[in-house]
Motif scaffolding. Structure first.
Motif, PDB file in Angstrom:
ATOM      1  N   GLN A  90      12.514   0.047  13.918  1.00  0.00           N
ATOM      2  CA  GLN A  90      11.753   0.656  12.835  1.00  0.00           C
ATOM      3  C   GLN A  90      10.260   0.518  13.090  1.00  0.00           C
ATOM      4  OE1 GLN A  90      12.934  -0.852   9.042  1.00  0.00           O
ATOM      5  NE2 GLN A  90      15.090  -0.561   9.443  1.00  0.00           N
ATOM      6  N   SER A  91       9.520   1.531  12.642  1.00  0.00           N
ATOM      7  CA  SER A  91       8.065   1.442  12.677  1.00  0.00           C
ATOM      8  C   SER A  91       7.532   2.097  11.417  1.00  0.00           C
ATOM      9  CB  SER A  91       7.494   2.125  13.922  1.00  0.00           C
ATOM     10  OG  SER A  91       7.734   3.508  13.876  1.00  0.00           O
ATOM     11  N   VAL A  92       6.424   1.559  10.919  1.00  0.00           N
ATOM     12  CA  VAL A  92       5.784   2.122   9.736  1.00  0.00           C
ATOM     13  C   VAL A  92       4.277   1.967   9.884  1.00  0.00           C
ATOM     14  CG1 VAL A  92       5.943  -0.006   8.361  1.00  0.00           C
ATOM     15  CG2 VAL A  92       5.771   2.204   7.218  1.00  0.00           C
ATOM     16  N   SER A  93       3.582   3.007   9.493  1.00  0.00           N
ATOM     17  CA  SER A  93       2.129   2.994   9.480  1.00  0.00           C
ATOM     18  C   SER A  93       1.691   3.429   8.087  1.00  0.00           C
ATOM     19  CB  SER A  93       1.597   3.969  10.529  1.00  0.00           C
ATOM     20  OG  SER A  93       0.206   4.139  10.393  1.00  0.00           O
ATOM     21  N   VAL A  94       0.840   2.616   7.456  1.00  0.00           N
ATOM     22  CA  VAL A  94       0.307   2.942   6.130  1.00  0.00           C
ATOM     23  C   VAL A  94      -1.207   2.782   6.217  1.00  0.00           C
ATOM     24  CG1 VAL A  94       0.364   2.428   3.665  1.00  0.00           C
ATOM     25  CG2 VAL A  94       2.422   2.062   5.055  1.00  0.00           C
ATOM     26  N   ARG A  95      -1.918   3.920   6.199  1.00  0.00           N
ATOM     27  CA  ARG A  95      -3.373   3.900   6.399  1.00  0.00           C
ATOM     28  C   ARG A  95      -4.099   4.538   5.220  1.00  0.00           C
ATOM     29  NH1 ARG A  95      -1.905   5.263  11.967  1.00  0.00           N
ATOM     30  NH2 ARG A  95      -2.459   3.482  13.260  1.00  0.00           N
ATOM     31  N   VAL A  96      -5.272   4.003   4.915  1.00  0.00           N
ATOM     32  CA  VAL A  96      -6.130   4.585   3.883  1.00  0.00           C
ATOM     33  C   VAL A  96      -6.610   5.959   4.360  1.00  0.00           C
ATOM     34  CG1 VAL A  96      -8.310   4.337   2.611  1.00  0.00           C
ATOM     35  CG2 VAL A  96      -6.881   2.314   3.061  1.00  0.00           C
ATOM     36  N   GLU A 104     -15.827   1.048  -7.080  1.00  0.00           N
ATOM     37  CA  GLU A 104     -16.357  -0.027  -6.238  1.00  0.00           C
ATOM     38  C   GLU A 104     -15.662  -0.109  -4.884  1.00  0.00           C
ATOM     39  OE1 GLU A 104     -17.770  -3.372  -9.408  1.00  0.00           O
ATOM     40  OE2 GLU A 104     -15.594  -3.050  -9.250  1.00  0.00           O
ATOM     41  N   LEU A 105     -14.662   0.752  -4.658  1.00  0.00           N
ATOM     42  CA  LEU A 105     -13.938   0.759  -3.389  1.00  0.00           C
ATOM     43  C   LEU A 105     -14.407   1.875  -2.441  1.00  0.00           C
ATOM     44  CD1 LEU A 105     -10.338  -0.011  -4.716  1.00  0.00           C
ATOM     45  CD2 LEU A 105     -12.033  -1.595  -3.766  1.00  0.00           C
ATOM     46  N   ARG A 106     -15.422   2.624  -2.866  1.00  0.00           N
ATOM     47  CA  ARG A 106     -15.926   3.716  -1.999  1.00  0.00           C
ATOM     48  C   ARG A 106     -16.221   3.186  -0.600  1.00  0.00           C
ATOM     49  NH1 ARG A 106     -16.739   8.240  -4.826  1.00  0.00           N
ATOM     50  NH2 ARG A 106     -17.335   8.028  -7.002  1.00  0.00           N
ATOM     51  N   GLY A 107     -15.839   3.980   0.400  1.00  0.00           N
ATOM     52  CA  GLY A 107     -16.054   3.588   1.791  1.00  0.00           C
ATOM     53  C   GLY A 107     -14.911   2.781   2.379  1.00  0.00           C
ATOM     54  N   LEU A 108     -13.887   2.509   1.588  1.00  0.00           N
ATOM     55  CA  LEU A 108     -12.749   1.701   2.048  1.00  0.00           C
ATOM     56  C   LEU A 108     -12.052   2.358   3.234  1.00  0.00           C
ATOM     57  CD1 LEU A 108     -10.836  -0.761   1.413  1.00  0.00           C
ATOM     58  CD2 LEU A 108      -9.487   0.857   0.054  1.00  0.00           C
ATOM     59  N   ARG A 109     -11.719   1.547   4.236  1.00  0.00           N
ATOM     60  CA  ARG A 109     -10.909   1.953   5.378  1.00  0.00           C
ATOM     61  C   ARG A 109      -9.932   0.818   5.630  1.00  0.00           C
ATOM     62  NH1 ARG A 109     -13.855   5.797   4.459  1.00  0.00           N
ATOM     63  NH2 ARG A 109     -14.789   7.198   5.989  1.00  0.00           N
ATOM     64  N   GLY A 110      -8.755   1.123   6.151  1.00  0.00           N
ATOM     65  CA  GLY A 110      -7.854   0.042   6.494  1.00  0.00           C
ATOM     66  C   GLY A 110      -6.422   0.468   6.661  1.00  0.00           C
ATOM     67  N   GLU A 111      -5.587  -0.519   6.985  1.00  0.00           N
ATOM     68  CA  GLU A 111      -4.164  -0.316   7.223  1.00  0.00           C
ATOM     69  C   GLU A 111      -3.375  -1.417   6.530  1.00  0.00           C
ATOM     70  OE1 GLU A 111      -1.066   0.569  10.874  1.00  0.00           O
ATOM     71  OE2 GLU A 111      -3.223   0.553  11.256  1.00  0.00           O
ATOM     72  N   ILE A 112      -2.262  -1.026   5.914  1.00  0.00           N
ATOM     73  CA  ILE A 112      -1.406  -1.964   5.190  1.00  0.00           C
ATOM     74  C   ILE A 112      -0.130  -2.188   5.982  1.00  0.00           C
ATOM     75  CG2 ILE A 112      -0.101  -2.380   3.067  1.00  0.00           C
ATOM     76  CD1 ILE A 112      -2.086  -0.520   1.616  1.00  0.00           C
ATOM     77  N   THR A 121      12.387  -8.927  -1.356  1.00  0.00           N
ATOM     78  CA  THR A 121      10.987  -9.028  -1.766  1.00  0.00           C
ATOM     79  C   THR A 121      10.100  -8.276  -0.775  1.00  0.00           C
ATOM     80  OG1 THR A 121      11.376 -11.197  -2.760  1.00  0.00           O
ATOM     81  CG2 THR A 121       9.083 -10.623  -2.256  1.00  0.00           C
ATOM     82  N   HIS A 122       9.210  -7.423  -1.309  1.00  0.00           N
ATOM     83  CA  HIS A 122       8.265  -6.677  -0.488  1.00  0.00           C
ATOM     84  C   HIS A 122       6.920  -7.410  -0.487  1.00  0.00           C
ATOM     85  CE1 HIS A 122      11.188  -3.530  -1.352  1.00  0.00           C
ATOM     86  NE2 HIS A 122      10.658  -2.809  -0.382  1.00  0.00           N
ATOM     87  N   SER A 123       6.365  -7.646   0.693  1.00  0.00           N
ATOM     88  CA  SER A 123       5.035  -8.229   0.785  1.00  0.00           C
ATOM     89  C   SER A 123       4.154  -7.332   1.644  1.00  0.00           C
ATOM     90  CB  SER A 123       5.093  -9.648   1.352  1.00  0.00           C
ATOM     91  OG  SER A 123       5.621  -9.636   2.659  1.00  0.00           O
ATOM     92  N   TYR A 124       2.838  -7.508   1.492  1.00  0.00           N
ATOM     93  CA  TYR A 124       1.902  -6.697   2.255  1.00  0.00           C
ATOM     94  C   TYR A 124       0.784  -7.555   2.823  1.00  0.00           C
ATOM     95  CZ  TYR A 124      -1.218  -7.112  -1.748  1.00  0.00           C
ATOM     96  OH  TYR A 124      -2.022  -7.621  -2.748  1.00  0.00           O
ATOM     97  N   THR A 125       0.216  -7.068   3.890  1.00  0.00           N
ATOM     98  CA  THR A 125      -1.024  -7.582   4.469  1.00  0.00           C
ATOM     99  C   THR A 125      -1.917  -6.374   4.682  1.00  0.00           C
ATOM    100  OG1 THR A 125       0.157  -9.364   5.583  1.00  0.00           O
ATOM    101  CG2 THR A 125      -2.064  -8.844   6.386  1.00  0.00           C
ATOM    102  N   PHE A 126      -3.069  -6.346   4.024  1.00  0.00           N
ATOM    103  CA  PHE A 126      -3.973  -5.209   4.045  1.00  0.00           C
ATOM    104  C   PHE A 126      -5.227  -5.605   4.811  1.00  0.00           C
ATOM    105  CE2 PHE A 126      -6.375  -2.097   0.972  1.00  0.00           C
ATOM    106  CZ  PHE A 126      -6.623  -1.228   2.040  1.00  0.00           C
ATOM    107  N   ASP A 127      -5.377  -5.107   6.034  1.00  0.00           N
ATOM    108  CA  ASP A 127      -6.584  -5.329   6.819  1.00  0.00           C
ATOM    109  C   ASP A 127      -7.520  -4.175   6.532  1.00  0.00           C
ATOM    110  OD1 ASP A 127      -5.718  -7.703   8.120  1.00  0.00           O
ATOM    111  OD2 ASP A 127      -4.490  -6.502   9.462  1.00  0.00           O
ATOM    112  N   TYR A 128      -8.720  -4.488   5.999  1.00  0.00           N
ATOM    113  CA  TYR A 128      -9.605  -3.424   5.531  1.00  0.00           C
ATOM    114  C   TYR A 128     -11.073  -3.757   5.768  1.00  0.00           C
ATOM    115  CZ  TYR A 128     -10.671  -6.263   1.408  1.00  0.00           C
ATOM    116  OH  TYR A 128     -11.082  -7.266   0.568  1.00  0.00           O
ATOM    117  N   THR A 129     -11.892  -2.703   5.689  1.00  0.00           N
ATOM    118  CA  THR A 129     -13.342  -2.838   5.693  1.00  0.00           C
ATOM    119  C   THR A 129     -13.879  -2.043   4.496  1.00  0.00           C
ATOM    120  OG1 THR A 129     -13.647  -0.916   7.127  1.00  0.00           O
ATOM    121  CG2 THR A 129     -13.517  -3.075   8.190  1.00  0.00           C
TER     122      THR A 129
END
Length: 130
Positions: A90-96, A104-112, A121-129
């Protein structure tokens, strides 16, 4: 920066398949999510899904609009999902989606990144700028 937490899904609403032949089904599903942790709020997902006769071979693409807070900053943003299963792999890509964030989130970029525990249970890690 990195945000972490969990999310719950609810109100899975599948529509009748729009294409169903030779064991391959194409359909549309909507669902709601409640996000907890560093990302707190709600989202609505609209998903196109393809299933095959092989349970572990399926695919979906989706758009999801989140509204709430990220590390204390309020706003909304859209993410694009691209997921596939190939005989158990399996592979999944979730991108902004670029420039979709508001407030206040304007300019957000990242991948979850998403993980599902054996108990469901579903968990997430959101790497963002920002």
């Amino acid at each position: 920066m990195t945000a972490k937490g969990t999310f719950d899904t609810a109100n899975w609403t599948p529509q009748p398949p729009f294409d169903d032949r030779d064991g391959v089904t194409l359909g549309l599903v909507t669902l709601d999510k409640a996000w907890h942790g560093d990302l707190t709020g709600t989202s609505v997902v609209t998903m196109l899904i393809a299933t095959t006769p092989v349970e572990t071979s399926r695919s979906y693409v989706a758009l999801e609009r989140f509204e709430g807070t990220l590390d204390g900053r309020t706003g909304s943003f859209v993410v694009q999902h691209d997921a596939r299963g190939d005989g158990g792999e399996q592979s999944v890509s979730v991108r902004v989606v670029a420039d979709s964030a508001t407030g206040e989130l304007r300019g957000l970029r990242g991948e979850i990144g998403i993980a599902i525990a054996p108990d469901g249970t579903h968990s997430y890690t959101f790497d963002y700028t920002l």
